[in-house]
Design a protein around this motif. Structure first.
Motif, PDB file in Angstrom:
ATOM      1  N   ASN A  61       0.811  -1.215   0.000  1.00  0.00           N
ATOM      2  CA  ASN A  61       0.000   0.000   0.000  1.00  0.00           C
ATOM      3  C   ASN A  61       0.844   1.265   0.000  1.00  0.00           C
ATOM      4  OD1 ASN A  61      -2.416  -1.400  -0.011  1.00  0.00           O
ATOM      5  ND2 ASN A  61      -2.551  -1.467   2.228  1.00  0.00           N
ATOM      6  N   ASP A  62       2.178   1.078  -0.072  1.00  0.00           N
ATOM      7  CA  ASP A  62       3.095   2.220  -0.121  1.00  0.00           C
ATOM      8  C   ASP A  62       2.847   3.181   1.049  1.00  0.00           C
ATOM      9  OD1 ASP A  62       5.206   3.664  -1.122  1.00  0.00           O
ATOM     10  OD2 ASP A  62       3.971   4.863  -2.482  1.00  0.00           O
ATOM     11  N   ILE A  63       2.856   2.620   2.257  1.00  0.00           N
ATOM     12  CA  ILE A  63       2.594   3.425   3.442  1.00  0.00           C
ATOM     13  C   ILE A  63       3.714   4.436   3.662  1.00  0.00           C
ATOM     14  CG2 ILE A  63       3.738   1.776   4.984  1.00  0.00           C
ATOM     15  CD1 ILE A  63       1.665   2.407   7.099  1.00  0.00           C
ATOM     16  N   ASP A  64       3.359   5.627   4.110  1.00  0.00           N
ATOM     17  CA  ASP A  64       4.371   6.645   4.375  1.00  0.00           C
ATOM     18  C   ASP A  64       4.855   6.550   5.820  1.00  0.00           C
ATOM     19  OD1 ASP A  64       2.794   8.894   6.060  1.00  0.00           O
ATOM     20  OD2 ASP A  64       1.470   8.049   4.532  1.00  0.00           O
ATOM     21  N   LEU A  65       5.964   7.226   6.100  1.00  0.00           N
ATOM     22  CA  LEU A  65       6.596   7.138   7.415  1.00  0.00           C
ATOM     23  C   LEU A  65       5.686   7.676   8.514  1.00  0.00           C
ATOM     24  CD1 LEU A  65       9.095   6.544   9.150  1.00  0.00           C
ATOM     25  CD2 LEU A  65       9.921   8.836   8.597  1.00  0.00           C
ATOM     26  N   VAL A  66       4.997   8.778   8.256  1.00  0.00           N
ATOM     27  CA  VAL A  66       4.135   9.381   9.273  1.00  0.00           C
ATOM     28  C   VAL A  66       3.020   8.425   9.679  1.00  0.00           C
ATOM     29  CG1 VAL A  66       2.540  11.277   9.753  1.00  0.00           C
ATOM     30  CG2 VAL A  66       4.662  11.719   8.516  1.00  0.00           C
ATOM     31  N   THR A  67       2.411   7.770   8.699  1.00  0.00           N
ATOM     32  CA  THR A  67       1.340   6.820   8.999  1.00  0.00           C
ATOM     33  C   THR A  67       1.875   5.593   9.715  1.00  0.00           C
ATOM     34  OG1 THR A  67       0.103   7.563   7.057  1.00  0.00           O
ATOM     35  CG2 THR A  67      -0.509   5.441   7.998  1.00  0.00           C
ATOM     36  N   ASN A  91      -9.346   6.519   9.878  1.00  0.00           N
ATOM     37  CA  ASN A  91      -9.479   5.269  10.603  1.00  0.00           C
ATOM     38  C   ASN A  91      -8.479   4.242  10.084  1.00  0.00           C
ATOM     39  OD1 ASN A  91     -10.713   3.963   8.235  1.00  0.00           O
ATOM     40  ND2 ASN A  91     -12.515   5.204   8.756  1.00  0.00           N
ATOM     41  N   PHE A  92      -8.619   2.995  10.559  1.00  0.00           N
ATOM     42  CA  PHE A  92      -7.694   1.916  10.226  1.00  0.00           C
ATOM     43  C   PHE A  92      -8.277   0.958   9.188  1.00  0.00           C
ATOM     44  CE2 PHE A  92      -6.547   3.566  14.287  1.00  0.00           C
ATOM     45  CZ  PHE A  92      -5.194   3.357  14.457  1.00  0.00           C
ATOM     46  N   ALA A  93      -9.408   1.315   8.584  1.00  0.00           N
ATOM     47  CA  ALA A  93     -10.121   0.383   7.713  1.00  0.00           C
ATOM     48  C   ALA A  93      -9.325   0.007   6.467  1.00  0.00           C
ATOM     49  CB  ALA A  93     -11.467   0.979   7.311  1.00  0.00           C
ATOM     50  N   HIS A  94      -8.451   0.881   6.000  1.00  0.00           N
ATOM     51  CA  HIS A  94      -7.730   0.632   4.757  1.00  0.00           C
ATOM     52  C   HIS A  94      -6.519  -0.284   4.939  1.00  0.00           C
ATOM     53  CE1 HIS A  94      -5.882   4.083   6.743  1.00  0.00           C
ATOM     54  NE2 HIS A  94      -4.757   3.763   6.127  1.00  0.00           N
ATOM     55  N   PHE A  95      -6.187  -0.652   6.176  1.00  0.00           N
ATOM     56  CA  PHE A  95      -5.046  -1.523   6.400  1.00  0.00           C
ATOM     57  C   PHE A  95      -5.391  -2.969   6.040  1.00  0.00           C
ATOM     58  CE2 PHE A  95      -3.182   1.428   9.847  1.00  0.00           C
ATOM     59  CZ  PHE A  95      -2.417   2.074   8.892  1.00  0.00           C
ATOM     60  N   LEU A  96      -4.354  -3.752   5.739  1.00  0.00           N
ATOM     61  CA  LEU A  96      -4.529  -5.171   5.460  1.00  0.00           C
ATOM     62  C   LEU A  96      -4.942  -5.921   6.734  1.00  0.00           C
ATOM     63  CD1 LEU A  96      -1.322  -5.765   3.299  1.00  0.00           C
ATOM     64  CD2 LEU A  96      -3.671  -5.501   2.468  1.00  0.00           C
ATOM     65  N   PRO A  97      -5.626  -7.070   6.611  1.00  0.00           N
ATOM     66  CA  PRO A  97      -6.023  -7.841   7.803  1.00  0.00           C
ATOM     67  C   PRO A  97      -4.849  -8.196   8.712  1.00  0.00           C
ATOM     68  CG  PRO A  97      -7.173  -8.662   5.873  1.00  0.00           C
ATOM     69  CD  PRO A  97      -6.184  -7.635   5.379  1.00  0.00           C
ATOM     70  N   ALA A  98      -3.705  -8.566   8.107  1.00  0.00           N
ATOM     71  CA  ALA A  98      -2.532  -8.900   8.924  1.00  0.00           C
ATOM     72  C   ALA A  98      -2.057  -7.690   9.720  1.00  0.00           C
ATOM     73  CB  ALA A  98      -1.408  -9.421   8.027  1.00  0.00           C
ATOM     74  N   THR A  99      -2.149  -6.515   9.127  1.00  0.00           N
ATOM     75  CA  THR A  99      -1.748  -5.296   9.822  1.00  0.00           C
ATOM     76  C   THR A  99      -2.668  -5.004  10.991  1.00  0.00           C
ATOM     77  OG1 THR A  99      -0.921  -4.403   7.722  1.00  0.00           O
ATOM     78  CG2 THR A  99      -1.232  -2.854   9.529  1.00  0.00           C
ATOM     79  N   LYS A 100      -3.964  -5.221  10.800  1.00  0.00           N
ATOM     80  CA  LYS A 100      -4.922  -4.993  11.885  1.00  0.00           C
ATOM     81  C   LYS A 100      -4.675  -5.942  13.047  1.00  0.00           C
ATOM     82  CE  LYS A 100      -8.471  -3.374   8.664  1.00  0.00           C
ATOM     83  NZ  LYS A 100      -9.780  -3.651   8.042  1.00  0.00           N
ATOM     84  N   VAL A 101      -4.339  -7.192  12.735  1.00  0.00           N
ATOM     85  CA  VAL A 101      -4.019  -8.154  13.794  1.00  0.00           C
ATOM     86  C   VAL A 101      -2.770  -7.712  14.544  1.00  0.00           C
ATOM     87  CG1 VAL A 101      -3.291 -10.527  14.272  1.00  0.00           C
ATOM     88  CG2 VAL A 101      -5.128 -10.091  12.629  1.00  0.00           C
ATOM     89  N   PHE A 102      -1.764  -7.264  13.799  1.00  0.00           N
ATOM     90  CA  PHE A 102      -0.515  -6.803  14.409  1.00  0.00           C
ATOM     91  C   PHE A 102      -0.763  -5.604  15.326  1.00  0.00           C
ATOM     92  CE2 PHE A 102       3.208  -3.919  14.052  1.00  0.00           C
ATOM     93  CZ  PHE A 102       4.120  -4.697  14.760  1.00  0.00           C
ATOM     94  N   LEU A 103      -1.569  -4.649  14.877  1.00  0.00           N
ATOM     95  CA  LEU A 103      -1.866  -3.472  15.695  1.00  0.00           C
ATOM     96  C   LEU A 103      -2.702  -3.849  16.916  1.00  0.00           C
ATOM     97  CD1 LEU A 103      -2.652  -0.842  12.901  1.00  0.00           C
ATOM     98  CD2 LEU A 103      -0.574  -1.036  14.272  1.00  0.00           C
ATOM     99  N   SER A 104      -3.572  -4.848  16.772  1.00  0.00           N
ATOM    100  CA  SER A 104      -4.347  -5.321  17.922  1.00  0.00           C
ATOM    101  C   SER A 104      -3.431  -5.940  18.977  1.00  0.00           C
ATOM    102  CB  SER A 104      -5.377  -6.352  17.475  1.00  0.00           C
ATOM    103  OG  SER A 104      -6.302  -5.782  16.561  1.00  0.00           O
ATOM    104  N   LEU A 105      -2.418  -6.668  18.515  1.00  0.00           N
ATOM    105  CA  LEU A 105      -1.443  -7.241  19.447  1.00  0.00           C
ATOM    106  C   LEU A 105      -0.647  -6.145  20.149  1.00  0.00           C
ATOM    107  CD1 LEU A 105      -0.104 -10.267  17.352  1.00  0.00           C
ATOM    108  CD2 LEU A 105      -1.672 -10.326  19.300  1.00  0.00           C
TER     109      LEU A 105
END
Length: 232
Positions: A164-170, A194-208
């Motif tokens: 998704n070519d995430i930037d450093l600030v995000t 919000n966090f809706a645009h993140f991949l499922p694996a990213t959401k799991v990682f952020l939840s952890l």
């Protein structure tokens, strides 16, 4: 609670609470001055917005009434520092806690003075409680571990969201929002997004990360040390 019960002596010795209020008040004043200088609303509306955001961030409540990313750069630095700092010890707020900051600053001062006066005897206290060398070292190690995990988590955010070519600030802002359990962050996870645009694996990682921050690191990290699991 101490004010309601009129326990003024206890309130006077509550060093951490006084520092927490002083930090929040100073941050709100400086942010409000910056907002008032940039916008045309005036000082008091700016103060109202600044005070609400500062309390919300410092207490990890997670509410927002304005888009603070439109504020001056130094205001965002204040907000980021408040995110890492968190509330006071014993509260449900995430972050490092004010008490650990006090221990770190006083330990740093102790080490500097000790380098020039090795025979000087020090008595270090926080909230009226004496701190032995073991407590000081544990606090410093916790802060170092917290900062190390913050850097590593920011790196993994970049790896997970590479497509998704995430930037450093995000990338850093998402860790700011989750590890201290804040809610809003910076960039694409700012107060109006919000966090809706993140991949499922990213959401799991952020939840952890949220679980890791809420449980004060050690309770979760011990699960990844097999020797301790076998022993206890």
């Amino acid at each position: 609670m101490l004010c309601i019960r009129k326990r003024w002596k206890r309130l006077k010795s509550e060093e951490e609470g006084k520092w927490f209020f002083l930090i929040c008040f100073s941050a709100a004043i400086m942010i409000a001055i910056g907002i008032a200088a940039k916008d045309t609303e005036g000082f008091w509306p700016a103060m109202r917005h600044a005070w609400f955001i500062v309390i919300s961030i410092a207490s990890t409540t997670g509410f927002g009434t304005v888009d603070y990313e439109q504020w001056p750069g130094f205001a965002l630095v204040h907000i980021a520092l408040l995110m890492i700092l968190g509330g006071c010890s014993g509260s449900t707020a995430g972050g490092l806690k004010v008490s650990r900051l006090l221990v770190l600053l006083r330990t740093a001062r102790f080490e500097v003075v000790k380098a020039f006066r090795p025979n000087k005897v020090f008595k270090m206290q926080v909230n009226g409680n004496s701190l032995d060398p073991e407590a000081r070292s544990q606090t410093v190690i916790f802060i170092c571990l917290y900062c190390f995990l913050f850097v590593i988590a920011s790196f993994f955010m970049g790896v997970l969201e590479f497509v998704n070519d995430i930037d450093l600030v995000t990338s850093v802002g998402a860790v700011f929002a989750t590890l201290p359990n804040i809610g809003p962050g910076f960039g694409e996870v700012g107060p109006t997004k919000n966090f809706a645009h993140f991949l499922p694996a990213t959401k799991v990682f952020l939840s952890l990360l949220m679980i890791l921050g809420r449980l004060e690191l050690y309770a979760v990290l011990v699960l990844f040390i097999p020797s301790l699991c076998r022993k206890y």
